[in-house]
Write an enzyme that holds these catalytic residues in place. Structure first.
Site, PDB file in Angstrom:
ATOM      1  N   GLY A   1       0.820  -1.192   0.000  1.00 60.21           N
ATOM      2  CA  GLY A   1       0.000   0.000   0.000  1.00 60.21           C
ATOM      3  C   GLY A   1       0.863   1.255   0.000  1.00 60.21           C
ATOM      4  N   CYS A   2       0.257   2.385  -0.379  1.00 61.30           N
ATOM      5  CA  CYS A   2       1.019   3.635  -0.464  1.00 61.30           C
ATOM      6  C   CYS A   2       1.435   4.113   0.923  1.00 61.30           C
ATOM      7  CB  CYS A   2       0.212   4.705  -1.202  1.00 61.30           C
ATOM      8  SG  CYS A   2      -1.455   4.971  -0.586  1.00 61.30           S
ATOM      9  N   TYR A   3       0.479   4.195   1.835  1.00 59.92           N
ATOM     10  CA  TYR A   3       0.832   4.611   3.192  1.00 59.92           C
ATOM     11  C   TYR A   3       1.824   3.643   3.838  1.00 59.92           C
ATOM     12  CZ  TYR A   3      -2.873   8.216   3.554  1.00 59.92           C
ATOM     13  OH  TYR A   3      -3.667   9.335   3.408  1.00 59.92           O
TER      14      TYR A   3
ATOM     15  N   CYS B   1       5.480   4.285   2.509  1.00 58.86           N
ATOM     16  CA  CYS B   1       6.125   5.505   3.006  1.00 58.86           C
ATOM     17  C   CYS B   1       6.363   5.415   4.512  1.00 58.86           C
ATOM     18  CB  CYS B   1       5.268   6.720   2.648  1.00 58.86           C
ATOM     19  SG  CYS B   1       6.137   8.290   2.801  1.00 58.86           S
TER      20      CYS B   1
END
Lengths: 346, 346, 346, 346
Positions: free
Chosen positions: C149-151, C154
């Site tokens: 996932g993106c979150y 990061c």
């Protein structure tokens, strides 16, 4: 206390009527109409109204509504007001229609540009085009007011002084307009998503936008001439504001100051139209949240043409503010009542 | 009619004081002070004020100013108010200082965090911290009010109910704050250019922002406990608004509704703090242009921590609105006078 | 030439895969899958692809697709890939799933947080979590990769060095994340309209966002410790970018430079993670359009905590770029192939 | 390997040259010139270039520079290139000047519109106007190329096919243009601060913008007719992009498809000009980050006028991309080398 009902209160224009009327000392809102959000708390939809509006949204029942209020604002898509209005209703309440249903005097033109059958053409004649600065006396006596479109209002104020003075060729006008995205409404469409609008500018409705005949009709009244325009609107990545940049051929030779004087003369008694200083261009940021339209004119000497400009908040003077201004006139109130909020910047 | 002067009237906060006072029935502005724009027409700098403010900007001469007005707002960088204020001046006018000069009771802490010498520490004791909801009675009697910072105001309202109730560990608090760009001021800096701020988010002042001691001091008063926080502000590509997301360890076991009840109790008599419905998160769009702070709390059961949230318009409740609220109290007016504008959306 | 098919090619992440693969010398796209736009020209939906992509969108027929291509990207909502995948399909093509279906090793946790029944738990064990920097060797051999996932990506890069070094309390972590609006997808929802997102910041999914268990699982692998986090995402008015600001308690005493050294050590061989200079905070504008994640760490001495930060383009390293990086590994290509585009500013 | 130097590498256009050349296989940048940031690390100014550009900025010493490189890009304000260039310099390096110094063939017109003395008029004749699609052969042989302005490039491509075909009245043209804010440069000016540009649209340079004579000159070459235009640029709250909406009177009677055919014919061999499908309007989002210009034409039947539209990324085809395209031609490379990046959306 004037009792008001709003049909379409959960659109952007409807909500702006609410915001303005909350600060109006002579009006209370009795009916928050909404087809999409009936039975939901208004403040659950618009969180800014939390603790300010305790009401629950009701349906769009104009019959029932007109027994409870003095004035109805219809902030709905075209076709709704014209399908609901009747002699009986007009005998009970005043109606301020924010749609295009009663703006155009020729029903055939309306039907052609909007692609809709007009269900109640018998009221078109009676309806007053609600541009207060022009039709003030008729509005005071009206039962049914057709609140002008946002683009037409800003275009009209930008061009009116020269049209009235007879100094421009009314078939040479080009209106290049730019609008913030609230003008596109609150419907859930992919094209209006944040990522589609942000970091973009585009023209739309090119060579056929529906506001064209409305602008032409009003400018032809102002000039006494048949008027033919090109109108090109653009979508700008900002919430509010309309900027009009309009061009026309001059019919004679004038200095910029002579041209500007026509603007000063035309608007010298108006509270909501500001003629900017010489050389200052209108900008939407300076009118945001207010009922002002800022205008100015420039002469392009090399080509003998004029550049006429106007800036306005599309939701205020272009919709809700103008509607309240009409209401003030219709009920014998001070025209500026509840509308003197200074523009908010930044 | 109260006569007001504004020093620093051409910054964003100063201009917002102007916007608010134009709608305040008991005040007239007699002095638009500006170092950068002295002798220029105010409306040439802020076009929204065209035809509303005919005045010319004057310099920042507090001596002369205090003979002409009843109240002075100093919306200037740190160091100015403290270098100008004197017993003689305070004997003539009331001062509401929007800088940090008199917010912190320990001059050494001020000098340490701001890197400035404090030129008039003798007035720190007298100055009242202008958080109306907390220091209402003292403000009514004050000659000199230190208007709170924007981040401290929003942080404080978000955390205060639980700090006061003694249910959170006052050394565990983390405040992650996000602000619109008007908080960065109107100075011509590359880092605040449109293209630098737009399409970007960044933290700044990490582990050392100057609002840290102000927040700690006020929360320690509220809790009666030594308070130690981490405060991380972020710059968001929008004009207005502050959002605070704060975290703390609970000292005992509480349900979310018990926690929320502390908020309801703390703010039940307040006009400008709205405790949102259970489960609703504050958003800056719902307070824009208004003097409201919206707050709420969530329990994170898995970790036994709380998430405390607040949203505010940094220029209104975070600056100009709070300053006018203080003025209202200092002059015996209704506290909400001139401040009941509904939030403007979109 | 590797033949690729994309299911969900008309979402923002799917379209970003197209953009990246158009510049990849070893791949051609053979199938533009889309449920919503089947039989429409791809370039009619995404005008940027005019004259670059002549293809017509096809349906989401994984059976047929896997006979024509070597690799399939499923850029679709959760539940689709897991309902279509089968042993037969995996025997024919490699699958890179951008949904959450195979990211979490415990199907019960997936079903609990996503509120979905998992239709093919038998493939979870085999699926490799596609964080290239961590699972490089396993990815090279994988048939099925769960693209992170993106979150989580990061967040993970921001915290990983200290988690791995064992210097932070793995139950003290708070992740306050901020994302651009493309992360919300291209569905037509009122809440994602321009006027709703613009000039606003809000938290969402507070105390319950679905990326929480994914982050916890990966950080527990990295630290060898049970990990419990608070994760609070926020929606920011910008198109692209994720910024993570994470906080944790230090377990010992370290200088900021010692902490930063853990980051340098962890990423010294990585092409796509940049450890910024001492004191420089990550900003989303510096990674936009690229596959980089920028990270840094600050020590908050007064509280003995660390502030860990990361910035990333959610559509590139947070979705499409990472997917292509996985593809490169799975097919024995240079890991950076097609991914070295410099960030675009402004 | 071609060695390149950039004077003015720390402006937005200069930095975009860097971004593009980093992906160009035949060029290396040897000199990052900057007056404002000399001796600072380039990547400290533009964080996107961290780990990509290790260089330190050097001053603007064209004498020294021309001994080290094969080509110099001058991305500086008007007046710099013309004051530095000499026969000796041109004997050593090729120069691509992004300023207006050598765009206009009549030095008196330049001096009149720019208010500058031209210090080296002897090179004007030799300089080639770097519109590759028009002057391809001359550019291949040029030592000094005047890279076209952003507005002129987009305006020209929008109007060129009808000008060339002789079907429009060349004294009737009105160009209403809209630009993102990167076009205003990176100087620290109040008017370009985020809060001044955001949520605003305004015209500027009305009836006198300096790009007017450049557009007129090029259109007169294309049409063989004296050309007189009105050119009105507007500032739009977005980073990149120019949209041109141009109007003209038709000299005869044509259908929209006939008009569109002139565009197809004019650009059928061009890689970077895309004639959109019938009825599709150009939008800046579809060209962002790329070297494309999208164009189309509409007939307004009622008035007998045409609406000509174009969209372009002002920093790419409007500046850096066009400069690199010129470089490719001047050095005998493939014209599209390093320039085929697809537009990035959103």
């Amino acid at each position: 206390m004037i009792k008001a009902g709003i049909i379409g209160s959960t659109g952007y224009a409807g909500q702006e009527i609410v915001r303005i009327l909350l600060g109006h000392k002579d009006v209370e809102i009795c009916w928050y109409g909404s087809r999409s959000y009936a039975d939901q708390a208004y403040a659950d939809i618009f969180g800014n109204m939390f603790e300010l509006v305790p009401d629950i949204c009701k349906g769009e029942d104009l019959e029932k509504l007109c027994d409870q209020v003095d004035v109805v604002f219809t902030a709905t898509p075209q076709g709704l007001c014209s399908s609901l209005v009747s002699e009986e209703i007009l005998s009970k309440v005043k109606i301020i229609d924010l749609s295009a249903d009663f703006r155009i005097k020729d029903a055939a033109v309306y039907e052609d540009w909007y692609g809709l059958h007009h269900p109640s053409p018998q009221f078109i004649e009676e309806a007053v085009y609600g541009l207060c600065e022009i039709n003030r006396d008729a509005i005071k006596k009206a039962r049914l007011v057709a609140n002008p479109g946002c683009y037409p209002t800003c275009s009209f104020f930008s061009i009116y002084p020269l049209a009235r003075a007879g100094v421009i060729d009314m078939k040479s006008i080009i209106i290049d307009a730019k609008s913030g995205t609230s003008g596109a409404g609150r419907g859930a469409k992919v094209q209006n998503l944040y990522c589609e609008v942000n970091e973009n500018i585009k023209a739309y409705g090119v060579a056929g936008h529906r506001h064209t005949p409305e602008i032409e009709e009003q400018l032809s009244y102002a000039s006494g001439q048949e008027t033919l325009i090109i109108f090109t609107p653009h979508l700008v990545p900002m919430n509010r504001g309309i900027l009009v940049t309009a061009y026309a051929d001059l019919k004679g030779s004038y200095s910029e100051e002579e041209l500007r004087q026509f603007y000063i003369d035309a608007y010298k008694d108006e509270s909501f139209v500001r003629v900017l200083k010489s050389g200052v261009n209108p900008e939407t940021r300076w009118v945001e949240g207010s009922n002002y339209t800022d205008v100015n004119v420039r002469l392009e000497k090399r080509t003998g043409r004029v550049i006429m400009m106007g800036a306005m908040d599309n939701l205020v003077k272009g919709a809700a503010g103008q509607a309240v201004q009409n209401m003030n006139l219709m009920f014998g109130l001070e025209e500026t009542e509840g509308l003197m909020m200074p523009p908010m910047f930044p």
